[in-house]
Motif scaffolding. Sequence first.
Motif, PDB file in Angstrom:
ATOM      1  N   ASP A 119       0.838  -1.192   0.000  1.00  0.00           N
ATOM      2  CA  ASP A 119       0.000   0.000   0.000  1.00  0.00           C
ATOM      3  C   ASP A 119       0.877   1.249   0.000  1.00  0.00           C
ATOM      4  OD1 ASP A 119      -2.442  -1.404   0.087  1.00  0.00           O
ATOM      5  OD2 ASP A 119      -2.252  -1.679   2.254  1.00  0.00           O
ATOM      6  N   LYS A 120       0.652   2.102  -0.975  1.00  0.00           N
ATOM      7  CA  LYS A 120       1.397   3.365  -1.068  1.00  0.00           C
ATOM      8  C   LYS A 120       0.427   4.518  -0.880  1.00  0.00           C
ATOM      9  CE  LYS A 120       4.925   1.625  -4.260  1.00  0.00           C
ATOM     10  NZ  LYS A 120       5.579   1.822  -5.579  1.00  0.00           N
ATOM     11  N   PRO A 121       0.610   5.330   0.152  1.00  0.00           N
ATOM     12  CA  PRO A 121      -0.311   6.454   0.373  1.00  0.00           C
ATOM     13  C   PRO A 121      -0.145   7.517  -0.708  1.00  0.00           C
ATOM     14  CG  PRO A 121       1.558   6.601   1.876  1.00  0.00           C
ATOM     15  CD  PRO A 121       1.688   5.296   1.159  1.00  0.00           C
ATOM     16  N   GLY A 122      -1.166   8.325  -0.892  1.00  0.00           N
ATOM     17  CA  GLY A 122      -1.084   9.428  -1.844  1.00  0.00           C
ATOM     18  C   GLY A 122      -0.116  10.503  -1.360  1.00  0.00           C
ATOM     19  N   ARG A 123       0.358  11.305  -2.308  1.00  0.00           N
ATOM     20  CA  ARG A 123       1.264  12.418  -1.991  1.00  0.00           C
ATOM     21  C   ARG A 123       0.581  13.732  -2.296  1.00  0.00           C
ATOM     22  NH1 ARG A 123       6.542  12.536  -5.088  1.00  0.00           N
ATOM     23  NH2 ARG A 123       7.090  14.007  -3.434  1.00  0.00           N
ATOM     24  N   ALA A 124       0.910  14.748  -1.518  1.00  0.00           N
ATOM     25  CA  ALA A 124       0.385  16.078  -1.795  1.00  0.00           C
ATOM     26  C   ALA A 124       0.903  16.546  -3.149  1.00  0.00           C
ATOM     27  CB  ALA A 124       0.802  17.046  -0.701  1.00  0.00           C
ATOM     28  N   THR A 125       0.012  17.053  -3.983  1.00  0.00           N
ATOM     29  CA  THR A 125       0.409  17.520  -5.314  1.00  0.00           C
ATOM     30  C   THR A 125       1.446  18.625  -5.218  1.00  0.00           C
ATOM     31  OG1 THR A 125      -1.717  16.893  -6.255  1.00  0.00           O
ATOM     32  CG2 THR A 125      -0.466  18.558  -7.449  1.00  0.00           C
ATOM     33  N   ARG A 126       1.338  19.454  -4.187  1.00  0.00           N
ATOM     34  CA  ARG A 126       2.317  20.539  -4.022  1.00  0.00           C
ATOM     35  C   ARG A 126       3.724  19.969  -3.869  1.00  0.00           C
ATOM     36  NH1 ARG A 126       2.993  24.945   0.245  1.00  0.00           N
ATOM     37  NH2 ARG A 126       1.801  23.598   1.609  1.00  0.00           N
ATOM     38  N   ASP A 127       3.867  18.818  -3.185  1.00  0.00           N
ATOM     39  CA  ASP A 127       5.179  18.191  -3.036  1.00  0.00           C
ATOM     40  C   ASP A 127       5.666  17.620  -4.372  1.00  0.00           C
ATOM     41  OD1 ASP A 127       5.081  18.812  -0.361  1.00  0.00           O
ATOM     42  OD2 ASP A 127       4.372  16.832   0.267  1.00  0.00           O
ATOM     43  N   VAL A 128       4.739  17.057  -5.138  1.00  0.00           N
ATOM     44  CA  VAL A 128       5.091  16.530  -6.459  1.00  0.00           C
ATOM     45  C   VAL A 128       5.594  17.662  -7.353  1.00  0.00           C
ATOM     46  CG1 VAL A 128       4.193  15.442  -8.559  1.00  0.00           C
ATOM     47  CG2 VAL A 128       3.463  14.607  -6.317  1.00  0.00           C
ATOM     48  N   LEU A 129       4.896  18.794  -7.332  1.00  0.00           N
ATOM     49  CA  LEU A 129       5.279  19.937  -8.164  1.00  0.00           C
ATOM     50  C   LEU A 129       6.626  20.510  -7.742  1.00  0.00           C
ATOM     51  CD1 LEU A 129       1.801  21.694  -8.356  1.00  0.00           C
ATOM     52  CD2 LEU A 129       2.962  20.503 -10.229  1.00  0.00           C
ATOM     53  N   ALA A 130       6.888  20.514  -6.426  1.00  0.00           N
ATOM     54  CA  ALA A 130       8.161  21.046  -5.926  1.00  0.00           C
ATOM     55  C   ALA A 130       9.341  20.242  -6.465  1.00  0.00           C
ATOM     56  CB  ALA A 130       8.174  21.030  -4.401  1.00  0.00           C
ATOM     57  N   GLU A 131       9.152  18.954  -6.693  1.00  0.00           N
ATOM     58  CA  GLU A 131      10.207  18.128  -7.288  1.00  0.00           C
ATOM     59  C   GLU A 131      10.216  18.252  -8.806  1.00  0.00           C
ATOM     60  OE1 GLU A 131       9.617  14.129  -5.996  1.00  0.00           O
ATOM     61  OE2 GLU A 131       9.968  14.590  -3.866  1.00  0.00           O
ATOM     62  N   ALA A 132       9.041  18.467  -9.393  1.00  0.00           N
ATOM     63  CA  ALA A 132       8.930  18.488 -10.853  1.00  0.00           C
ATOM     64  C   ALA A 132       9.551  19.740 -11.461  1.00  0.00           C
ATOM     65  CB  ALA A 132       7.460  18.391 -11.265  1.00  0.00           C
ATOM     66  N   ILE A 133       9.410  20.891 -10.802  1.00  0.00           N
ATOM     67  CA  ILE A 133       9.861  22.162 -11.403  1.00  0.00           C
ATOM     68  C   ILE A 133      11.362  22.166 -11.684  1.00  0.00           C
ATOM     69  CG2 ILE A 133      10.062  24.649 -11.038  1.00  0.00           C
ATOM     70  CD1 ILE A 133       7.363  24.404  -9.458  1.00  0.00           C
ATOM     71  N   PRO A 134      12.230  21.828 -10.707  1.00  0.00           N
ATOM     72  CA  PRO A 134      13.665  21.773 -11.041  1.00  0.00           C
ATOM     73  C   PRO A 134      13.973  20.766 -12.146  1.00  0.00           C
ATOM     74  CG  PRO A 134      13.344  21.818  -8.665  1.00  0.00           C
ATOM     75  CD  PRO A 134      11.998  21.592  -9.271  1.00  0.00           C
ATOM     76  N   GLU A 174      -1.122  28.945  -2.526  1.00  0.00           N
ATOM     77  CA  GLU A 174       0.042  28.566  -1.733  1.00  0.00           C
ATOM     78  C   GLU A 174       1.278  28.447  -2.617  1.00  0.00           C
ATOM     79  OE1 GLU A 174      -0.842  25.001   0.359  1.00  0.00           O
ATOM     80  OE2 GLU A 174      -2.307  25.949   1.694  1.00  0.00           O
ATOM     81  N   LEU A 175       2.400  28.870  -2.073  1.00  0.00           N
ATOM     82  CA  LEU A 175       3.665  28.790  -2.797  1.00  0.00           C
ATOM     83  C   LEU A 175       4.132  27.344  -2.898  1.00  0.00           C
ATOM     84  CD1 LEU A 175       6.086  30.375  -4.060  1.00  0.00           C
ATOM     85  CD2 LEU A 175       7.124  30.316  -1.777  1.00  0.00           C
ATOM     86  N   VAL A 176       4.569  26.960  -4.082  1.00  0.00           N
ATOM     87  CA  VAL A 176       5.268  25.688  -4.256  1.00  0.00           C
ATOM     88  C   VAL A 176       6.750  25.989  -4.071  1.00  0.00           C
ATOM     89  CG1 VAL A 176       5.811  23.792  -5.821  1.00  0.00           C
ATOM     90  CG2 VAL A 176       3.507  24.804  -5.825  1.00  0.00           C
ATOM     91  N   THR A 177       7.307  25.550  -2.971  1.00  0.00           N
ATOM     92  CA  THR A 177       8.671  25.911  -2.610  1.00  0.00           C
ATOM     93  C   THR A 177       9.666  25.028  -3.337  1.00  0.00           C
ATOM     94  OG1 THR A 177       7.897  26.584  -0.423  1.00  0.00           O
ATOM     95  CG2 THR A 177      10.263  26.248  -0.686  1.00  0.00           C
ATOM     96  N   CYS A 178      10.545  25.657  -4.113  1.00  0.00           N
ATOM     97  CA  CYS A 178      11.610  24.925  -4.787  1.00  0.00           C
ATOM     98  C   CYS A 178      12.746  25.899  -5.068  1.00  0.00           C
ATOM     99  CB  CYS A 178      11.116  24.261  -6.070  1.00  0.00           C
ATOM    100  SG  CYS A 178      10.513  25.421  -7.313  1.00  0.00           S
ATOM    101  N   ALA A 184      15.166  30.824  -6.078  1.00  0.00           N
ATOM    102  CA  ALA A 184      14.081  30.237  -5.298  1.00  0.00           C
ATOM    103  C   ALA A 184      12.737  30.692  -5.853  1.00  0.00           C
ATOM    104  CB  ALA A 184      14.208  30.633  -3.834  1.00  0.00           C
ATOM    105  N   SER A 185      11.749  29.830  -5.767  1.00  0.00           N
ATOM    106  CA  SER A 185      10.406  30.190  -6.215  1.00  0.00           C
ATOM    107  C   SER A 185       9.805  31.243  -5.292  1.00  0.00           C
ATOM    108  CB  SER A 185       9.513  28.952  -6.250  1.00  0.00           C
ATOM    109  OG  SER A 185       9.430  28.367  -4.952  1.00  0.00           O
ATOM    110  N   GLY A 186       8.849  32.001  -5.819  1.00  0.00           N
ATOM    111  CA  GLY A 186       8.197  33.030  -5.031  1.00  0.00           C
ATOM    112  C   GLY A 186       6.902  33.471  -5.671  1.00  0.00           C
ATOM    113  N   PHE A 187       6.295  34.505  -5.097  1.00  0.00           N
ATOM    114  CA  PHE A 187       5.049  35.063  -5.618  1.00  0.00           C
ATOM    115  C   PHE A 187       5.289  36.255  -6.537  1.00  0.00           C
ATOM    116  CE2 PHE A 187       3.651  33.066  -1.627  1.00  0.00           C
ATOM    117  CZ  PHE A 187       2.519  32.378  -2.039  1.00  0.00           C
ATOM    118  N   ALA A 188       6.531  36.716  -6.641  1.00  0.00           N
ATOM    119  CA  ALA A 188       6.810  37.983  -7.328  1.00  0.00           C
ATOM    120  C   ALA A 188       7.311  37.766  -8.749  1.00  0.00           C
ATOM    121  CB  ALA A 188       7.837  38.787  -6.541  1.00  0.00           C
TER     122      ALA A 188
END
Length: 330
Positions: A119-134, A174-178, A184-188
Amino acid sequence: TLDRQLSGVDAVTDFLLELRSEEIPARMQAGARAELEKLFRAQLSAAGLEARELTVWSTPRRVALIAKELPDATAAVSEEIKGPRTSAPPQALEGFLRKTGLRQDQLEDREGVYFAVIDKPGRATRDVLAEAIPAIIRGFAWPKSMRWGRESASSESLRWVRPLSGIVAIFGEELVTCEIGGIASGFATRGHRFHCPGEITIGSAADYAEKLRACHVIVDHEERAAIIRGGAAKAAADAGLALVEDEGLVIENAGLTEWPVPLLGRFDEAFLEVPPEVIQLTARVNQKYFVVNGSGGNLANGFICTANIDASDSGAEIVAGNRKVLAARL
């Protein structure tokens, strides 16, 4: 065999990604949009995610993507893997345990056959995106790219078409931190280089395009092309002339401007003694100008340039400067 059962994930959220840099050559922007979409879809697919709709835009200083209605988390997955028979040699069981990472007492015995249920639990999409962007940035394929800054001495340093200067990554509000290459990612983000050079705070995907528009940036490349196409035709018609249509030039000027303003200029009629093909080639290739025809259908002593600012003098000084450059070439 592998049997998967996915649990449903109902909540959905929009995601905004903007990669901002120094000026991207106009000829590379269509490819950049396609590359961003391809890499983003691949990252989503690998995580078991899918967006309802993807929109990709570009300007000379940014490529941007909005993914509509992404699930807030990946689905939980139950993997069922069939193993050796219970009567198989010990080596077969040991190999199966190494493969699954389980102990023998965690296996299920079903009529003399071992099964592993993981059994593999689901992951927060925000965490997936934080790895995907770099990964997307590092995997981006440009026709030509460069390294810059102090880190450029290393072959492992970041490469981009021009120096990358900012990342906006917002999931919902919410910011996707990467971070990559010290950025670094940001809102600006930033608006038009001349009209609104300061920072702009983006709240979500929903306000991205309109906040940029308020700062003299039309982020939709197709909208900029339509402004140039229609504005050039109107500028010619207002002077009693007819635009010589050139869709390639429309697309190129859309890739050179963030706030396009077509302007009509005139050159000395004496230059009409030059073969019209030479005038058109010089205007188009060297200066990115449209040419116009007169009432008789022959080339007229006019051109249309595309400014990237809303000038206070309605473009008179811009036109005068472009007239001098064209005259020198002719």
